[in-house]
Design a protein around this motif. Sequence first.
Motif, PDB file in Angstrom:
ATOM      1  N   PHE A  76      -4.770  -7.619  10.251  1.00 49.39           N
ATOM      2  CA  PHE A  76      -5.012  -8.061   8.876  1.00 49.39           C
ATOM      3  C   PHE A  76      -4.665  -9.541   8.746  1.00 49.39           C
ATOM      4  CE2 PHE A  76      -4.344  -3.775   6.469  1.00 49.39           C
ATOM      5  CZ  PHE A  76      -5.228  -3.159   7.339  1.00 49.39           C
ATOM      6  N   LEU A 126     -10.019  -1.243  11.224  1.00 50.10           N
ATOM      7  CA  LEU A 126      -9.417  -0.243  10.351  1.00 50.10           C
ATOM      8  C   LEU A 126      -9.391   1.127  11.014  1.00 50.10           C
ATOM      9  CD1 LEU A 126     -11.065  -1.458   7.062  1.00 50.10           C
ATOM     10  CD2 LEU A 126      -8.614  -1.376   7.516  1.00 50.10           C
ATOM     11  N   ASP A 160      -5.383   5.669   9.400  1.00 51.28           N
ATOM     12  CA  ASP A 160      -4.014   5.427   8.922  1.00 51.28           C
ATOM     13  C   ASP A 160      -3.941   4.312   7.887  1.00 51.28           C
ATOM     14  OD1 ASP A 160      -2.363   6.098  12.112  1.00 51.28           O
ATOM     15  OD2 ASP A 160      -2.956   7.424  10.477  1.00 51.28           O
ATOM     16  N   ASP A 161      -4.996   3.534   7.775  1.00 44.97           N
ATOM     17  CA  ASP A 161      -5.036   2.470   6.766  1.00 44.97           C
ATOM     18  C   ASP A 161      -5.514   2.988   5.418  1.00 44.97           C
ATOM     19  OD1 ASP A 161      -6.211   0.385   9.399  1.00 44.97           O
ATOM     20  OD2 ASP A 161      -4.208   0.331   8.499  1.00 44.97           O
ATOM     21  N   ARG A 172      -9.163  -7.214   6.439  1.00 48.09           N
ATOM     22  CA  ARG A 172      -8.633  -6.130   7.257  1.00 48.09           C
ATOM     23  C   ARG A 172      -9.652  -5.740   8.316  1.00 48.09           C
ATOM     24  NH1 ARG A 172      -8.083  -1.817   3.714  1.00 48.09           N
ATOM     25  NH2 ARG A 172      -9.994  -2.675   2.866  1.00 48.09           N
ATOM     26  N   VAL A 180       2.184  -4.799   3.068  1.00 47.13           N
ATOM     27  CA  VAL A 180       1.085  -5.083   3.987  1.00 47.13           C
ATOM     28  C   VAL A 180       1.163  -6.534   4.424  1.00 47.13           C
ATOM     29  CG1 VAL A 180      -1.407  -5.155   4.275  1.00 47.13           C
ATOM     30  CG2 VAL A 180      -0.370  -3.334   2.906  1.00 47.13           C
ATOM     31  N   VAL A 214       0.271  -3.679  10.497  1.00 44.26           N
ATOM     32  CA  VAL A 214      -0.997  -4.397  10.349  1.00 44.26           C
ATOM     33  C   VAL A 214      -1.032  -5.708  11.114  1.00 44.26           C
ATOM     34  CG1 VAL A 214      -1.254  -3.365   8.068  1.00 44.26           C
ATOM     35  CG2 VAL A 214      -0.376  -5.705   8.263  1.00 44.26           C
ATOM     36  N   TYR A 261      -4.097   0.322  -2.368  1.00 47.63           N
ATOM     37  CA  TYR A 261      -3.585  -1.014  -2.114  1.00 47.63           C
ATOM     38  C   TYR A 261      -3.282  -1.700  -3.446  1.00 47.63           C
ATOM     39  CZ  TYR A 261      -4.717  -0.683   2.824  1.00 47.63           C
ATOM     40  OH  TYR A 261      -4.740  -0.315   4.155  1.00 47.63           O
ATOM     41  N   ARG A 289       0.836  -1.191   0.000  1.00 50.91           N
ATOM     42  CA  ARG A 289       0.000   0.000   0.000  1.00 50.91           C
ATOM     43  C   ARG A 289       0.871   1.241   0.000  1.00 50.91           C
ATOM     44  NH1 ARG A 289      -2.601  -0.072   6.140  1.00 50.91           N
ATOM     45  NH2 ARG A 289      -0.680   0.532   7.262  1.00 50.91           N
TER      46      ARG A 289
END
Length: 117
Positions: free
Chosen positions: A68, A86, A89-90, A83, A48, A64, A94, A38
Amino acid sequence: QVHFVASGGGLVQPGGTLTLSCAASGSTFNIATMSWFRRAAGKKRELVAGIRRADGPIEYGDAVKGRFTIDRDDAHNTVYLERNLLTPDDTAMYYCHALTYGPLIYWGQGTQVTVSS
């Protein structure tokens, strides 16, 4: 050549769950590792999660871990990224990624995920 079709991106509220999927086509027999990367606005691209085979080694990025989960369906050449929890910040674009035994690297076009209330 390997091509990807990614889906599952969109807008989600903080604390929510969203699953991305990426289906590979083409020279899929030669794929060793499938991953998700990402890139958030103004930041560098980061790993990720990556998975070597459906039952193979898995690696997660520090940001993560514990939230995740990556999974892979080798029969359908598809990798999933579930995921949870969340946060804003995510929010990022992707990208699906494949590393072949060549080794060659292939990138998908990306799917945008925005975490916002």
